[in-house]
Design an enzyme around this catalytic site. Structure first.
Site, short mmCIF file in Angstrom:
data_model
loop_
_atom_site.label_atom_id
_atom_site.label_comp_id
_atom_site.label_asym_id
_atom_site.label_seq_id
_atom_site.Cartn_x
_atom_site.Cartn_y
_atom_site.Cartn_z
N LYS A 110 0.89 -2.02 -0.24
CA LYS A 110 -0.28 0.31 0.42
C LYS A 110 1.06 1.32 -0.32
O LYS A 110 2.26 0.45 0.17
CB LYS A 110 -1.36 0.14 1.48
CG LYS A 110 -2.27 0.71 1.21
CD LYS A 110 -3.15 0.22 0.58
CE LYS A 110 -4.71 0.81 0.17
NZ LYS A 110 -5.61 0.17 -0.20
N ASN A 225 -16.73 5.36 -5.36
CA ASN A 225 -16.45 4.15 -6.39
C ASN A 225 -17.16 2.95 -6.16
O ASN A 225 -17.58 2.33 -6.83
CB ASN A 225 -14.56 4.84 -6.72
CG ASN A 225 -15.04 2.81 -7.54
OD1 ASN A 225 -14.50 2.03 -6.94
ND2 ASN A 225 -14.94 3.24 -8.92
P1 NAD Z 1 -13.82 7.14 -2.42
O1 NAD Z 1 -13.21 8.38 -2.28
O2 NAD Z 1 -14.67 7.57 -4.44
O3 NAD Z 1 -14.94 7.90 -1.93
C1 NAD Z 1 -15.29 7.59 -0.57
C2 NAD Z 1 -16.74 7.64 -0.08
O4 NAD Z 1 -17.06 8.08 1.05
C3 NAD Z 1 -17.74 9.17 -0.68
O5 NAD Z 1 -18.62 9.41 -1.03
C4 NAD Z 1 -17.04 10.35 0.67
O6 NAD Z 1 -18.16 12.11 0.59
C5 NAD Z 1 -17.75 9.36 1.63
N1 NAD Z 1 -17.12 9.46 2.93
C6 NAD Z 1 -15.40 10.01 3.58
N2 NAD Z 1 -15.59 10.06 4.34
C7 NAD Z 1 -17.09 9.84 5.15
C8 NAD Z 1 -17.48 9.62 6.54
N3 NAD Z 1 -16.63 9.99 7.65
N4 NAD Z 1 -19.21 9.74 6.28
C9 NAD Z 1 -19.65 9.24 5.69
N5 NAD Z 1 -18.89 9.32 4.25
C10 NAD Z 1 -17.39 9.72 3.92
O7 NAD Z 1 -13.44 5.96 -1.95
P2 NAD Z 1 -13.76 4.35 -2.87
O8 NAD Z 1 -12.86 3.88 -3.23
O9 NAD Z 1 -15.04 4.58 -2.73
O10 NAD Z 1 -13.33 4.04 -1.22
C11 NAD Z 1 -14.47 3.50 -0.34
C12 NAD Z 1 -13.63 2.66 0.43
O11 NAD Z 1 -13.42 1.33 0.22
C13 NAD Z 1 -11.56 2.58 1.54
O12 NAD Z 1 -11.76 2.18 2.38
C14 NAD Z 1 -11.63 2.10 0.66
O13 NAD Z 1 -9.79 1.68 0.74
C15 NAD Z 1 -12.14 0.91 0.16
N6 NAD Z 1 -11.61 0.26 -0.88
C16 NAD Z 1 -11.95 0.73 -1.93
C17 NAD Z 1 -11.19 -0.09 -3.47
C18 NAD Z 1 -11.49 0.75 -4.80
O14 NAD Z 1 -11.42 0.15 -6.16
N7 NAD Z 1 -11.95 1.84 -5.17
C19 NAD Z 1 -11.14 -1.20 -3.18
C20 NAD Z 1 -11.47 -1.84 -2.03
C21 NAD Z 1 -11.22 -1.47 -1.48
#
Ligand code: NAD
Length: 431
Positions: A110, A225
């Site tokens: 990471k 996402n």
């Molecule tokens: P992103 O940045 O696209 O979206 C994050 C979302 O969470 C946004 O809508 C933001 O407004 C919201 N958010 C942030 N803090 C918040 C809070 N305190 N309360 C409510 N909403 C809140 O991120 P993502 O890619 O969707 O990733 C989300 C999670 O999934 C993370 O933990 C990331 O590590 C994990 N993840 C993502 C992927 C990927 O492919 N994108 C893969 C595995 C795990």
């Protein structure tokens, strides 16, 4: 941006406690424990950038390679103002288990940079991406360690990073990084992969529990996402998401957006900024009830999908979960603390643990690597079809382990993953 991270919460402690617990179940020997409970390698460095308004700002960057016994290490890069080395360590460790549980030939890593892209111009962000690669250019590569996007990093960021690596190494190597734009080495289906993967596992869980998806409702934390595509597929299968939450950058707080009978992801997307923040006034104008951000957990639903950040279902919040919740599908990494886990287990809620539920992203990244390395690209149906097969097989392997050995789903996933990695370390003669 976003966050409810607190100083008392340390995700690395959580990751290590989870590992110690499974090491006891597996009765791992001391050298294997010593090897697996900490990362193999860590890089910490400075990235100077020239600001548009004049002056130089020096940012801190990280890359942690937890384990690469099963193949090149793999993991995203996060841009976050409260990034810490311990968060990166924990996420690297979870990547190792994630790749192992879906049985792809990769290890875990990471990366991160302490910064807030909200406050940075595209030109400044490009410098961060290129600076990050320059600092670790010899330690990352298509057959060493392959980065990817994560929180607040985008396909454009990946392309700048790829370009810098190729300039340094004088060759094309699209397999160096994943999450690239389609047409420039990216895979079709990558955008959907993590969210869809969450729902592939949820679909199997509901089938196993004898619950028809079209009778269920869900509350989702986050609208980025992962959440957006999870909501889409779940609703295509007949489920109803009644509430989603997001971070309000201007107010420095989060909100829940609730609508019955269901939220409309297209309608919400039209009023969402590029970081996943939903506009409060416009949501109200479209008939959404706007509630405080932590209300997502107390909605009267069958399914909770935390898909925002770590440390959200905690000893403090777990008691507010509605009695009707039957399944939790963890889209985010590390959303649940060990204390909350105990409560979830006692309440008999079916948990699909993070590194299984959200493994669709890395699985599709692996498909992207395969396509980039062979320079032959598959169509979207092929990618998503292969993804479904992998996720479904991994879910059933874990749920079978859980029922055979009478384990909590998180423990069962850990048993499979840690066992595979420990075996690879032993077979290589490391321990
Ligand atoms: P992103 O940045 O696209 O979206 C994050 C979302 O969470 C946004 O809508 C933001 O407004 C919201 N958010 C942030 N803090 C918040 C809070 N305190 N309360 C409510 N909403 C809140 O991120 P993502 O890619 O969707 O990733 C989300 C999670 O999934 C993370 O933990 C990331 O590590 C994990 N993840 C993502 C992927 C990927 O492919 N994108 C893969 C595995 C795990």
């Amino acid at each position: 941006m976003a966050t409810t991270l607190t100083h008392s919460y340390n995700p690395y402690d959580v990751a290590q406690r989870q590992f110690d617990h499974v090491a006891d179940i597996l009765e791992l020997d001391t050298p294997t424990r010593d090897l697996l409970r900490v990362p193999l390698r860590e890089y910490q460095f400075s990235i100077p950038i020239h600001m548009d308004g004049g002056g130089v700002k020096v940012l801190r960057g990280f890359r942690v390679q937890h384990n690469d016994a099963r193949g090149p290490s793999k993991g995203g890069i996060r841009f976050h103002p409260q990034e810490t080395i311990d968060t990166v360590r924990a996420l690297a460790m979870w990547m190792t288990w994630k790749c192992a549980v879906v049985d792809i030939p990769l290890g875990g890593a990471k990366g991160g940079v302490i910064c807030d892209p909200h406050d940075l111009s595209p030109r400044e962000q490009e410098q961060i991406c290129r600076g990050w690669v320059r600092q670790v250019s010899r330690e990352v590569g298509p057959d060493i360690d392959v980065p990817a996007p994560d929180v607040m990093t985008t396909p454009q960021h990946m392309l700048w990073m790829l370009d810098e690596w190729e300039v340094i190494h004088h060759r094309h190597a699209p397999g160096f990084i994943t999450g690239k734009p389609v047409g420039l080495g990216g895979s079709l289906g990558r955008t959907e992969a993590t969210g869809y993967g969450v729902i592939f596992t949820l679909r199997e869980a509901l089938r196993q529990l004898g619950i028809a998806t079209d009778t269920t409702t869900a509350s989702v934390q986050g609208f980025g996402n992962v959440a957006q595509y999870a909501i889409r597929l779940y609703q295509q299968l007949g489920g109803r998401v009644i509430a989603v939450s997001s971070w309000d950058q201007q107010a420095s707080t989060s909100h829940v957006f609730k609508k019955l009978p269901r939220v409309d992801p297209d309608e919400l997307l039209a009023i969402t900024d590029r970081f996943g923040g939903i506009d409060v006034a416009q949501a109200r104008a479209r008939g959404y009830d706007v509630l405080p951000g932590d209300a997502w957990i107390e909605q009267p639903v069958d399914i909770l999908i935390p898909a925002a950040l770590e440390n959200q279902i905690t000893a403090d919040t777990v008691g507010r979960m509605h009695a009707g919740v039957r399944v939790i599908a963890e889209g985010a990494n590390g959303p649940t603390t060990p204390e909350a886990d105990t409560v979830i287990q006692e309440r008999g809620i079916f948990l699909i643990p993070d590194f299984l539920a959200n493994a669709g992203g890395v699985t599709c990244s692996y498909f992207e690597q395969v396509q980039s390395n062979t320079n032959y690209y598959w169509d979207k149906d092929e990618v998503l079809g292969k993804l479904d097969l992998k996720m479904t097989a991994a879910f059933h392997a874990v749920s079978e382990m859980a029922s055979t050995r009478r384990l909590y789903m998180r423990d069962a996933a850990y048993v499979i993953a840690v066992n595979r990695v420990a075996r690879a370390c032993r077979d290589r003669g490391w321990v």
